[in-house]
Design a protein around this motif. Sequence first.
Motif: not given
Length: 329
Positions: A238-247
Amino acid sequence: MRLGGLNNCLFGFAETGAIPEKGMVINMKDIVVIGAGPAGLTAAIYGIRAGYQVTVLEENIYGGQVASTPTVENYPGIESITGVDFSISLYNQATALGAEILFEKLESCDLKGEVKKLQTANGAIEARAVIIANGAKRAKLGCEGEERLTGRGVSYCATCDGAFYKGKEVAIVGGGNTALEDALFLSNNCSAVHLVHRRDQFRGVPILQESVKKRENIVIHYNAVPRAITGENAVEAIVLDSTVGGESETIPVSGVFVAIGTKPENERYKDQLPLTDGGYFDVGEDCTTPLPGVYVAGDSRRKPLRQIVTATADGAVAATMAAGYLNQQ
Ligand SMILES: Cc1cc2nc3c(=O)[nH]c(=O)nc-3n(C[C@H](O)[C@H](O)[C@H](O)COP(=O)(O)OP(=O)(O)OC[C@H]3O[C@@H](n4cnc5c(N)ncnc54)[C@H](O)[C@@H]3O)c2cc1C
């Protein structure tokens, strides 16, 4: 037609189990209930006890959402019961009283006239009154790979599919009670459970949050949303995007469980019955719609609490209102 009037069946469907051709009118039912979840089966029990014949249409398995609930511990009078046992008990009670359950999906309907016209894949049904108790379905993530890998590692029911992931690493997405309960359930069998939530705190009740945080094999990923679920023939990561600008991060997992809520499927009624912006029936506590002889019950209508106890309460109210309507016909 009163209870016991099944011999009125024009084609002997109830007795023979024969499936009529599409388009063929089976018979005129007293009350047809759409959905055999807690609301629908309770409506059947109350409708029959009020003296009417009740037919329930169910597109899937009886019990509705409860059928995939590990344990129910908040239904008054029952300390603890599995969702499956609760569903069986409700079904047995309704059928013992004489409810006719047809495992057919309602495809379309015309509810405006005195005679309600319903169409399933197997044929046409007419009814004097209709109770819509079609509940709600699990919401989807909408990310890449979700649709393609559903049934191949992507699941919406930890109770149903969790056992397939014994000793494996899985992810669960969500932050409410269901996600927290499912994370705990999965952590009993899986080597690690990645709990992914888009906010920096959970919505679920504090006692569940504490239990989750205590489990050593549950890894919490706050402020993260799935961008993709990857894998050729089965889930691999699973590929996760940060909602607070993290990696972004890629977590290798064998399964992804989605527990981000439910939504109603009331689209097919939108030209006949009022819906809220969220798609729920815009109907109050009396379960009565603007159409005479048409009632709604359970999770599919607007309400502050979607639980078994409120669904069964609705089923009882809706059937009582339907019986009152039929009494005056
Ligand atoms: C994982 C999980 C855990 C839960 N745990 C609890 C708990 O511990 N305690 C509690 O009180 N509540 C719990 N709930 C909530 C509870 O299950 C629901 O509030 C309740 O099931 C709602 O009942 P319902 O009859 O309105 O709808 P549903 O249970 O959604 O049933 C609706 C039925 O209608 C059928 N249907 C839909 N469309 C059609 C169609 N076109 N034709 C024919 N049939 C159709 C569906 O297949 C389904 O069987 C839980 C829910 C989930 C998902």
